[in-house]
Design a protein around this motif. Structure first.
Motif, PDB file in Angstrom:
ATOM      1  N   MET A 162      75.646   9.688  28.243  1.00 31.44           N
ATOM      2  CA  MET A 162      75.285  10.729  28.937  1.00 31.44           C
ATOM      3  C   MET A 162      75.703  12.098  29.619  1.00 31.44           C
ATOM      4  SD  MET A 162      72.793   7.926  30.125  1.00 31.44           S
ATOM      5  CE  MET A 162      73.687   6.571  29.916  1.00 31.44           C
ATOM      6  N   SER A 163      76.617  11.887  30.018  1.00 32.67           N
ATOM      7  CA  SER A 163      76.807  13.099  31.117  1.00 32.67           C
ATOM      8  C   SER A 163      77.840  14.830  30.053  1.00 32.67           C
ATOM      9  CB  SER A 163      78.280  13.117  31.968  1.00 32.67           C
ATOM     10  OG  SER A 163      79.323  12.095  31.330  1.00 32.67           O
ATOM     11  N   VAL A 164      78.034  13.208  29.215  1.00 32.96           N
ATOM     12  CA  VAL A 164      78.551  14.719  27.489  1.00 32.96           C
ATOM     13  C   VAL A 164      77.137  15.137  26.532  1.00 32.96           C
ATOM     14  CG1 VAL A 164      79.327  14.587  25.642  1.00 32.96           C
ATOM     15  CG2 VAL A 164      81.054  13.817  27.312  1.00 32.96           C
ATOM     16  N   ARG A 165      76.066  14.604  27.190  1.00 34.11           N
ATOM     17  CA  ARG A 165      74.636  14.891  26.781  1.00 34.11           C
ATOM     18  C   ARG A 165      74.211  15.695  27.822  1.00 34.11           C
ATOM     19  NH1 ARG A 165      70.600  10.580  26.685  1.00 34.11           N
ATOM     20  NH2 ARG A 165      70.831  10.944  29.064  1.00 34.11           N
ATOM     21  N   ASP A 166      74.160  15.279  28.348  1.00 32.50           N
ATOM     22  CA  ASP A 166      73.554  16.296  29.895  1.00 32.50           C
ATOM     23  C   ASP A 166      74.224  17.550  29.731  1.00 32.50           C
ATOM     24  OD1 ASP A 166      71.508  14.191  29.895  1.00 32.50           O
ATOM     25  OD2 ASP A 166      72.478  13.884  31.475  1.00 32.50           O
ATOM     26  N   MET A 167      75.210  18.122  29.599  1.00 32.46           N
ATOM     27  CA  MET A 167      75.767  19.258  29.802  1.00 32.46           C
ATOM     28  C   MET A 167      77.650  18.509  29.438  1.00 32.46           C
ATOM     29  SD  MET A 167      75.847  22.090  32.237  1.00 32.46           S
ATOM     30  CE  MET A 167      75.389  23.684  31.154  1.00 32.46           C
ATOM     31  N   ASP A 168      78.103  19.099  28.684  1.00 33.70           N
ATOM     32  CA  ASP A 168      79.352  19.265  28.082  1.00 33.70           C
ATOM     33  C   ASP A 168      80.328  19.798  28.809  1.00 33.70           C
ATOM     34  OD1 ASP A 168      78.935  21.039  26.860  1.00 33.70           O
ATOM     35  OD2 ASP A 168      79.608  20.719  25.016  1.00 33.70           O
ATOM     36  N   LEU A 169      80.435  20.242  28.943  1.00 37.68           N
ATOM     37  CA  LEU A 169      81.152  21.479  30.408  1.00 37.68           C
ATOM     38  C   LEU A 169      81.058  20.573  31.577  1.00 37.68           C
ATOM     39  CD1 LEU A 169      80.244  24.828  29.566  1.00 37.68           C
ATOM     40  CD2 LEU A 169      82.239  23.762  29.592  1.00 37.68           C
ATOM     41  N   ALA A 170      80.261  20.423  31.804  1.00 36.31           N
ATOM     42  CA  ALA A 170      79.954  19.635  33.437  1.00 36.31           C
ATOM     43  C   ALA A 170      80.701  18.426  33.383  1.00 36.31           C
ATOM     44  CB  ALA A 170      78.302  20.111  34.452  1.00 36.31           C
ATOM     45  N   ALA A 171      80.237  17.615  32.234  1.00 39.50           N
ATOM     46  CA  ALA A 171      81.097  16.619  32.142  1.00 39.50           C
ATOM     47  C   ALA A 171      82.657  16.674  32.270  1.00 39.50           C
ATOM     48  CB  ALA A 171      80.367  15.823  30.747  1.00 39.50           C
ATOM     49  N   GLU A 172      83.308  17.656  31.536  1.00 39.85           N
ATOM     50  CA  GLU A 172      84.635  17.781  31.720  1.00 39.85           C
ATOM     51  C   GLU A 172      84.888  18.081  32.822  1.00 39.85           C
ATOM     52  OE1 GLU A 172      85.348  21.011  28.375  1.00 39.85           O
ATOM     53  OE2 GLU A 172      87.258  20.413  28.081  1.00 39.85           O
ATOM     54  N   LEU A 173      84.502  19.040  33.396  1.00 40.65           N
ATOM     55  CA  LEU A 173      84.884  19.327  34.611  1.00 40.65           C
ATOM     56  C   LEU A 173      85.196  18.065  35.803  1.00 40.65           C
ATOM     57  CD1 LEU A 173      82.908  22.312  35.672  1.00 40.65           C
ATOM     58  CD2 LEU A 173      85.633  21.911  35.360  1.00 40.65           C
ATOM     59  N   ILE A 174      84.072  17.063  35.657  1.00 38.72           N
ATOM     60  CA  ILE A 174      84.216  15.707  36.147  1.00 38.72           C
ATOM     61  C   ILE A 174      85.836  14.688  36.251  1.00 38.72           C
ATOM     62  CG2 ILE A 174      82.175  15.661  37.284  1.00 38.72           C
ATOM     63  CD1 ILE A 174      80.752  13.998  35.333  1.00 38.72           C
ATOM     64  N   GLY A 175      85.895  15.439  35.292  1.00 38.02           N
ATOM     65  CA  GLY A 175      87.227  14.629  34.504  1.00 38.02           C
ATOM     66  C   GLY A 175      86.854  13.708  32.802  1.00 38.02           C
ATOM     67  N   ILE A 176      85.519  13.670  32.257  1.00 35.18           N
ATOM     68  CA  ILE A 176      85.543  13.132  31.095  1.00 35.18           C
ATOM     69  C   ILE A 176      86.195  13.817  30.173  1.00 35.18           C
ATOM     70  CG2 ILE A 176      83.955  12.506  29.268  1.00 35.18           C
ATOM     71  CD1 ILE A 176      82.586  11.932  32.170  1.00 35.18           C
ATOM     72  N   ARG A 177      87.460  13.531  29.340  1.00 36.07           N
ATOM     73  CA  ARG A 177      87.678  13.587  27.994  1.00 36.07           C
ATOM     74  C   ARG A 177      86.477  13.415  27.449  1.00 36.07           C
ATOM     75  NH1 ARG A 177      93.393  11.240  27.428  1.00 36.07           N
ATOM     76  NH2 ARG A 177      94.050  10.718  30.191  1.00 36.07           N
ATOM     77  N   LEU A 178      86.417  15.151  27.282  1.00 31.99           N
ATOM     78  CA  LEU A 178      85.187  15.458  26.078  1.00 31.99           C
ATOM     79  C   LEU A 178      85.609  14.816  24.571  1.00 31.99           C
ATOM     80  CD1 LEU A 178      83.637  19.333  26.205  1.00 31.99           C
ATOM     81  CD2 LEU A 178      82.625  16.697  26.483  1.00 31.99           C
ATOM     82  N   PHE A 179      86.857  15.438  23.895  1.00 33.47           N
ATOM     83  CA  PHE A 179      87.215  15.313  22.636  1.00 33.47           C
ATOM     84  C   PHE A 179      86.837  13.272  22.605  1.00 33.47           C
ATOM     85  CE2 PHE A 179      90.313  15.314  18.699  1.00 33.47           C
ATOM     86  CZ  PHE A 179      89.740  15.955  18.069  1.00 33.47           C
ATOM     87  N   ARG A 180      87.738  12.890  23.680  1.00 32.74           N
ATOM     88  CA  ARG A 180      87.662  11.491  23.045  1.00 32.74           C
ATOM     89  C   ARG A 180      86.298  10.909  23.277  1.00 32.74           C
ATOM     90  NH1 ARG A 180      91.930   8.082  27.152  1.00 32.74           N
ATOM     91  NH2 ARG A 180      93.639   8.541  25.928  1.00 32.74           N
ATOM     92  N   THR A 181      85.424  10.993  24.024  1.00 30.03           N
ATOM     93  CA  THR A 181      84.170  10.973  24.775  1.00 30.03           C
ATOM     94  C   THR A 181      83.739  10.523  23.200  1.00 30.03           C
ATOM     95  OG1 THR A 181      84.516  11.457  26.635  1.00 30.03           O
ATOM     96  CG2 THR A 181      82.653  10.844  26.065  1.00 30.03           C
ATOM     97  N   LYS A 182      83.395  12.147  22.188  1.00 30.07           N
ATOM     98  CA  LYS A 182      82.615  12.442  21.432  1.00 30.07           C
ATOM     99  C   LYS A 182      83.116  11.619  20.503  1.00 30.07           C
ATOM    100  CE  LYS A 182      81.540  16.950  22.011  1.00 30.07           C
ATOM    101  NZ  LYS A 182      81.000  18.433  22.278  1.00 30.07           N
ATOM    102  N   LEU A 183      84.391  12.019  19.810  1.00 31.74           N
ATOM    103  CA  LEU A 183      85.107  10.681  18.573  1.00 31.74           C
ATOM    104  C   LEU A 183      84.545   9.140  18.413  1.00 31.74           C
ATOM    105  CD1 LEU A 183      88.253  11.811  18.005  1.00 31.74           C
ATOM    106  CD2 LEU A 183      86.371  12.290  16.703  1.00 31.74           C
ATOM    107  N   LEU A 184      84.670   8.644  20.101  1.00 30.99           N
ATOM    108  CA  LEU A 184      84.597   7.636  20.553  1.00 30.99           C
ATOM    109  C   LEU A 184      82.520   7.465  20.517  1.00 30.99           C
ATOM    110  CD1 LEU A 184      84.891   4.685  21.506  1.00 30.99           C
ATOM    111  CD2 LEU A 184      84.164   4.985  23.624  1.00 30.99           C
ATOM    112  N   ALA A 185      81.932   7.843  20.361  1.00 36.23           N
ATOM    113  CA  ALA A 185      80.754   7.607  20.348  1.00 36.23           C
ATOM    114  C   ALA A 185      80.287   7.946  18.697  1.00 36.23           C
ATOM    115  CB  ALA A 185      79.701   9.236  20.723  1.00 36.23           C
ATOM    116  N   PHE A 186      81.024   8.287  17.318  1.00 34.88           N
ATOM    117  CA  PHE A 186      81.406   8.575  16.276  1.00 34.88           C
ATOM    118  C   PHE A 186      81.465   7.988  15.830  1.00 34.88           C
ATOM    119  CE2 PHE A 186      80.460  13.511  16.046  1.00 34.88           C
ATOM    120  CZ  PHE A 186      79.637  13.312  14.854  1.00 34.88           C
ATOM    121  N   ALA A 187      82.939   7.527  16.214  1.00 38.88           N
ATOM    122  CA  ALA A 187      82.994   6.056  15.716  1.00 38.88           C
ATOM    123  C   ALA A 187      82.382   4.782  15.854  1.00 38.88           C
ATOM    124  CB  ALA A 187      84.790   5.543  16.504  1.00 38.88           C
ATOM    125  N   VAL A 188      81.323   4.502  17.307  1.00 38.56           N
ATOM    126  CA  VAL A 188      80.660   3.389  17.385  1.00 38.56           C
ATOM    127  C   VAL A 188      79.753   3.452  16.305  1.00 38.56           C
ATOM    128  CG1 VAL A 188      79.394   2.205  19.481  1.00 38.56           C
ATOM    129  CG2 VAL A 188      81.644   2.988  19.342  1.00 38.56           C
TER     130      VAL A 188
END
Lengths: 358, 318
Positions: free
Chosen positions: A213-239
């Motif tokens: 959800m944090s990636v959805r709301d703003m991915d740049l901000a999510a990256e800044l708080i330490g979420i790995r965008l690449f992994r998170t997005k790929l995980l979403a694709f996988a699930v």
């Protein structure tokens, strides 16, 4: 009056974080499950089970899958139909190669193949965003559709070019194939959908869901708080693809009993996207609402003139259905852009204060 | 090694050995590309001015062509029917603005996108209900569009050019020129560009958004009608055109959603790339790769330039 959380105290964190914190909600879920598991099998005829309930559940699962990607992670995908196809073809190959393993295991396992393909086509999602990504997923849709038609190995070299579902039994009862009754298939579908919805609910309420959800709301901000965008997005694709793949496998094995590649065409992707949007982006219950509305509405529209004895040509009825569904989609979006799930929430809020206005 | 030869060497050998075939393929690709570009143009017009990703552009092409042919079938003279069809597109633009865009103003992009889906369904059903679902023949002769082919003999062999294709290219070029003049030189055109730049700034200097939206949707409708006539004259007017219209999406990706020159260049790249790929590399994969090649080409471009060839650079702020 009846629906109120007054007096229901929570004394630990677990109770506070429960998915259904209100007693009435838990009772409601129990009642729905009882109806689904006991009442429908008892009263349901073939039409109800096969034409309405099984497809409704399968579409709901596919809609949940797309909702995890589009609603929760904010990645728009138009390749749902193809990912469902990957599940169906993977299931066919698996059960052909290992015929003695339980078919239900293969239906679930085929989701992993769909996941792998989903991750592959999700790779560009780090660089591409918004509608550009939607068109990128169209590449997946058309390429996979082409594979389904052009690679005979996938459909076991059958002459018709279609998937022919073989007979598979589960504890002696025919599960798939022409002799399986709609009741056994219904119960299998129901169990899988309930279990996977429960898993999805736990995912989205937990750490992973928060990340999405944090990636959805703003991915740049999510990256800044330490979420790995690449992994998170790929995980979403996988699930998401896993859910779609299982839905696709169930669609062919437990509903159609045989299918051609056309079933997984682009129209299917759009249909499921409709369900997600109409039901409500980023809500699980909305996936069920959307699936019910979009799938059952055309059936109802087709039945209404026949029941009232209005003479109408079948072709004209089909076209009228298009007009009405199209208009209704616009009307629904105008009335409640956040989908049916929001209406449900508003209804619950109203119920909470009823019968007093405040 | 043999497969590498087939992929990297053989097609080019064929191209050099039979330049007339190559020319023919290029021409076919060019014409296809022009038509893709026209559909993409309709998309870009609407996206620039209202931020709506108009999925209904494809069905608008079919609907416009159907209305024209349907009216003619009911005995309306061809050019009167053309005028009436333009009127219908104007009514459609008003209807869309009033019933769809205005209530949905300020909603997120995906909601507007979905609404155009609803419009697509509506137009499919409505068109079939009124004009029937059977394919129709475009009234090319009554509109004085040329037919037949001319043989063009170069020093390398014969190339056969359909006259209708030449007409399509000419008319498309004229339309793009007219649109360019309209955008650059007229009052309304300036207002359109202002809206495209910033809705709020445009509103603050007194430009009516509603009016602009009607104009833009009407312009897209006219573009759709032109596309429909051209495409219909090449094959036939049927609802299968709508799927072909999806090809405009990779074109948009290549060109960028906001660039009119991008739509045209993208259309040509996709059209030509697709035909060359199908003709020279298609047989290796068993044919039919035309269906997805465009998307894969677009995907390849996108990885290196996420905003398309001519799109504005995407700047993100927190």
């Amino acid at each position: 009056m009846l629906y109120r959380e007054v007096g229901q105290y929570k004394s630990n964190y677990a109770a506070d974080m429960a998915v259904f914190p209100i007693l009435q909600d838990r009772i409601g879920i129990a009642v729905i499950l009882v109806i689904a598991y006991v009442v429908f099998p008892l009263i349901g005829n073939d039409f109800l089970l096969n034409t309405i309930l099984i497809p409704f559940l399968i579409f709901s699962l596919a809609a949940i899958g797309l909702n995890l990607l589009t609603g929760y992670t904010g990645l728009l995908s138009l390749g749902t139909g193809a990912f469902m196809g990957v599940g169906a073809y993977a299931c066919l190959k698996l059960t052909t190669i290992f015929p003695h393993v339980n078919i239900l295991i293969w239906i679930l396992a085929s989701g992993f193949f769909s996941s792998a393909i989903g991750v592959l086509f999700g790779l560009p999602s780090l660089r591409i965003k918004g509608f550009y990504l939607a068109v990128a997923t169209l590449a997946a849709q058309f390429f996979l559709e082409w594979c389904f038609i052009r690679i005979p190995w996938l459909y076991n070299y059958s002459v018709s070019g279609a998937i022919e579902v073989p007979l598979r039994t589960f504890m002696g009862i025919p599960m798939t194939g022409p002799t399986a009754t709609s009741l056994t298939r219904y119960l299998a579908v129901l169990t899988i959908v309930v279990a996977m919805t429960w898993v999805a609910s736990n995912i989205v309420h937990g750490r992973i869901g928060r990340m999405w959800m944090s990636v959805r709301d703003m991915d740049l901000a999510a990256e800044l708080i330490g979420i790995r965008l690449f992994r998170t997005k790929l995980l979403a694709f996988a699930v998401s693809s896993f859910y779609c793949g299982v839905a696709g496998a169930m669609m062919v094995f437990l509903w159609y009993g045989g299918a051609e590649a056309e079933v997984f065409a682009i129209d299917q992707s759009f249909l499921i996207l409709f369900m997600v949007i109409i039901g409500g982006l980023g809500t699980l219950i909305g996936s069920f609402f959307g699936s019910a509305l979009i799938y059952i509405l055309p059936i109802a529209l087709r039945l209404i003139p026949a029941n009232f004895g209005i003479p109408i040509r079948p072709a004209a009825a089909e076209q009228l259905t298009f007009v009405i569904v199209g208009a209704l989609i616009i009307v629904f979006l105008v009335v409640e852009p956040n989908g049916l799930a929001r209406l449900w929430q508003i209804g619950k809020q109203k119920l909470r204060v009823w019968p007093f206005p405040y | 090694m043999h497969i590498l030869y087939l992929i990297f060497v053989d097609p080019f050998v064929q191209m050099v050995h039979a330049p007339d075939l190559l020319m023919q393929t290029l021409w076919d690709g060019l014409v296809g590309g022009v038509l893709y570009a026209l559909i993409a143009l309709g998309f870009v017009l609407i996206f620039k001015a209202s931020g709506v990703f108009n999925f209904a552009q494809g069905i608008m092409v079919v609907f416009a062509a159907l209305t024209l042919v349907g009216l003619h079938e009911h005995g309306v003279p061809a050019f009167v029917a053309l005028g009436l069809t333009i009127l219908v597109m104007l009514v459609l633009a008003f209807g869309v603005e009033r019933l769809m865009l205005r209530p949905l103003v300020n909603q997120s992009e995906i909601i507007l996108f979905m609404a155009t889906f609803g419009l697509t369904y509506f137009l499919i059903g409505f068109g079939q209900l009124v004009f029937g679902g059977n394919p129709k023949v475009m009234i090319a002769d009554d509109l004085y569009l040329p037919s037949g082919a001319i043989e063009w003999k170069g020093h390398f062999g014969f190339v056969s050019l359909q006259k209708i294709d030449i007409a399509a290219v000419v008319i498309a070029s004229i339309m793009v020129a007219v649109l360019a003049v309209f955008f650059q030189r007229t009052r309304i055109g300036r207002a359109l560009r202002a809206v495209a730049d910033s809705h709020q700034a445009a509103l603050s200097v007194g430009i009516s958004l509603e009016q602009i939206w009607v104009i833009v949707w009407f312009a897209a409708g006219v573009v759709a009608l032109t596309t429909g006539i051209m495409w219909g004259a090449r094959s036939e007017v049927s609802f299968s055109l709508q799927i072909i219209a999806l090809k405009a999406l990779p074109v948009l990706i290549l060109g960028g959603f906001t660039s009119i020159p991008g739509a045209i260049v993208g259309g040509l790249i996709i059209g030509i790339g697709e035909k060359l790929g199908e003709f020279y590399w298609g047989p290796l994969l068993g044919g039919g790769i035309e269906n997805w090649l465009a998307y894969v080409i677009a995907l390849g471009f996108l990885i290196f330039r996420p905003q398309g060839l001519f799109g504005e650079k995407i700047i993100e702020r927190i």
